[in-house]
Design a protein around this motif. Structure first.
Motif, PDB file in Angstrom:
ATOM      1  N   SER A  74       0.803  -1.223   0.000  1.00  0.00           N
ATOM      2  CA  SER A  74       0.000   0.000   0.000  1.00  0.00           C
ATOM      3  C   SER A  74       0.839   1.277   0.000  1.00  0.00           C
ATOM      4  O   SER A  74       0.373   2.328  -0.440  1.00  0.00           O
ATOM      5  N   ILE A  75       2.055   1.216   0.474  1.00  0.00           N
ATOM      6  CA  ILE A  75       2.904   2.404   0.537  1.00  0.00           C
ATOM      7  C   ILE A  75       3.532   2.653  -0.834  1.00  0.00           C
ATOM      8  O   ILE A  75       4.199   1.766  -1.380  1.00  0.00           O
ATOM      9  N   PRO A  76       3.334   3.818  -1.431  1.00  0.00           N
ATOM     10  CA  PRO A  76       3.862   4.094  -2.777  1.00  0.00           C
ATOM     11  C   PRO A  76       5.380   3.919  -2.835  1.00  0.00           C
ATOM     12  O   PRO A  76       6.085   4.171  -1.852  1.00  0.00           O
ATOM     13  N   SER A  77       5.851   3.506  -3.995  1.00  0.00           N
ATOM     14  CA  SER A  77       7.274   3.199  -4.146  1.00  0.00           C
ATOM     15  C   SER A  77       8.161   4.396  -3.825  1.00  0.00           C
ATOM     16  O   SER A  77       9.235   4.239  -3.221  1.00  0.00           O
ATOM     17  N   GLY A  78       7.736   5.588  -4.209  1.00  0.00           N
ATOM     18  CA  GLY A  78       8.539   6.776  -3.938  1.00  0.00           C
ATOM     19  C   GLY A  78       8.693   7.043  -2.454  1.00  0.00           C
ATOM     20  O   GLY A  78       9.735   7.535  -2.004  1.00  0.00           O
ATOM     21  N   VAL A  79       7.666   6.708  -1.678  1.00  0.00           N
ATOM     22  CA  VAL A  79       7.719   6.858  -0.228  1.00  0.00           C
ATOM     23  C   VAL A  79       8.530   5.714   0.378  1.00  0.00           C
ATOM     24  O   VAL A  79       9.376   5.922   1.258  1.00  0.00           O
ATOM     25  N   LEU A  80       8.300   4.513  -0.110  1.00  0.00           N
ATOM     26  CA  LEU A  80       8.998   3.334   0.409  1.00  0.00           C
ATOM     27  C   LEU A  80      10.506   3.457   0.233  1.00  0.00           C
ATOM     28  O   LEU A  80      11.274   3.012   1.097  1.00  0.00           O
ATOM     29  N   ASP A  81      10.931   4.076  -0.854  1.00  0.00           N
ATOM     30  CA  ASP A  81      12.368   4.242  -1.105  1.00  0.00           C
ATOM     31  C   ASP A  81      13.065   5.000   0.016  1.00  0.00           C
ATOM     32  O   ASP A  81      14.267   4.811   0.245  1.00  0.00           O
ATOM     33  N   ARG A  82      12.311   5.848   0.730  1.00  0.00           N
ATOM     34  CA  ARG A  82      12.902   6.674   1.787  1.00  0.00           C
ATOM     35  C   ARG A  82      12.775   6.046   3.174  1.00  0.00           C
ATOM     36  O   ARG A  82      13.263   6.602   4.160  1.00  0.00           O
ATOM     37  N   VAL A  83      12.126   4.885   3.245  1.00  0.00           N
ATOM     38  CA  VAL A  83      11.943   4.199   4.523  1.00  0.00           C
ATOM     39  C   VAL A  83      13.194   3.375   4.837  1.00  0.00           C
ATOM     40  O   VAL A  83      13.697   2.661   3.963  1.00  0.00           O
ATOM     41  N   PRO A  84      13.715   3.443   6.059  1.00  0.00           N
ATOM     42  CA  PRO A  84      14.887   2.624   6.405  1.00  0.00           C
ATOM     43  C   PRO A  84      14.585   1.138   6.265  1.00  0.00           C
ATOM     44  O   PRO A  84      13.442   0.698   6.416  1.00  0.00           O
ATOM     45  N   ALA A  85      15.622   0.366   5.979  1.00  0.00           N
ATOM     46  CA  ALA A  85      15.469  -1.080   5.865  1.00  0.00           C
ATOM     47  C   ALA A  85      15.000  -1.663   7.195  1.00  0.00           C
ATOM     48  O   ALA A  85      15.310  -1.135   8.271  1.00  0.00           O
ATOM     49  N   ARG A  86      14.238  -2.726   7.133  1.00  0.00           N
ATOM     50  CA  ARG A  86      13.759  -3.393   8.338  1.00  0.00           C
ATOM     51  C   ARG A  86      14.932  -3.895   9.182  1.00  0.00           C
ATOM     52  O   ARG A  86      16.049  -4.046   8.688  1.00  0.00           O
TER      53      ARG A  86
END
Length: 253
Positions: free
Chosen positions: A90-102
């Motif tokens: 559900s999280i857009p790819s452009g936003v996900l790219d800025r999320v730290p790795a799990r």
């Protein structure tokens, strides 16, 4: 990895973190905000956070439903597949790219499992599976394959079945302490091979996994990630007689 305490109130849940070595409070709050924006209702709504407090605290809405348990069949299969997909996609790819790795990565887990396997003393009920799995995990090229990026998704970082709440209509998801950017195969393996899943239903999430349409590359990576997670649980539970886990390990190999 760490721990927390939970205070349940009529409308909210207050979570206090005893450990924050992996950034657990920040990860949880970020996940609640992101999912609240992009798939509202799938996870608890964020209420307030005191991330610099001692202990760090996150307050979230309280969800209806009870922990998924018993046979995974019927409407529950589709509801689980929908919830897992919602978290991941559900999280857009452009936003996900800025999320730290799990927290945690296949390469890190591989290193841990190799150390455990080298030190493990086989038990009669699991000796064959452990021998075969130890040969597999020591194979050349495995680290390089796990280091390759898979299909990017948002991952919960925890496949425990108790994190999925079922109200008879919809499954919602809780517990995002180790969440972050991940890859599809590793996240599917995380939940399908979690020991809680197999202890709940001998068929596991087989029917749920069948709902996912994977490319040949994703399917191949998923199989290796499932082997890795299955071996992790076989080794983590050593000292306990778990022939079913050993049989599953052999089947995956």
């Amino acid at each position: 990895m760490g721990g927390h305490s939970i205070e349940l109130r009529s409308d909210v849940v207050i979570k206090r973190y005893r450990s924050s070595g992996y950034g657990e409070p920040e990860r949880e709050w970020r996940a609640l905000e992101l999912l609240g924006e992009h798939d509202p209702g799938l996870a608890p709504a964020p209420v307030t956070a005191e991330l610099a407090a001692d202990p760090p605290t996150v307050v979230m809405s309280r969800l209806d439903g009870t922990t998924v348990s018993g046979e995974i069949a019927g409407k529950l299969v589709d509801a689980l597949a929908e919830a897992i997909t919602g978290v991941q996609r559900s999280i857009p790819s452009g936003v996900l790219d800025r999320v730290p790795a799990r927290a945690g990565h296949p390469v890190h887990l591989l290193s841990t499992v190799r150390e455990w396997a080298a030190a493990a003393t086989p038990e009669p009920a699991t000796a064959e599976a452990l021998r075969a799995a130890t040969d597999w995990v020591a194979g050349p090229g495995l680290e390089a394959r796990f280091a390759q990026p898979g299909t990017p998704v948002f991952g919960t970082g925890d496949g425990n079945l108790s994190n999925y709440l079922w109200d008879g209509t919809r499954v919602r998801v809780v517990d995002f302490e180790y969440s972050g950017r991940s890859d599809l195969a590793f996240e599917l393996a995380e939940v399908t091979e979690h020991i809680s899943v197999w202890e709940n239903d001998p068929a596991g999430l087989t029917a749920v996994l069948d709902r996912f349409e994977l490319t040949a590359e994703e399917a191949a990576r998923l199989m290796e990630c499932r082997r890795l997670l299955a071996l992790y649980w076989l080794l983590r539970c050593r000292g306990e007689i778990r022939p079913a886990q050993a049989d599953r390990m052999l089947a995956l190999l």
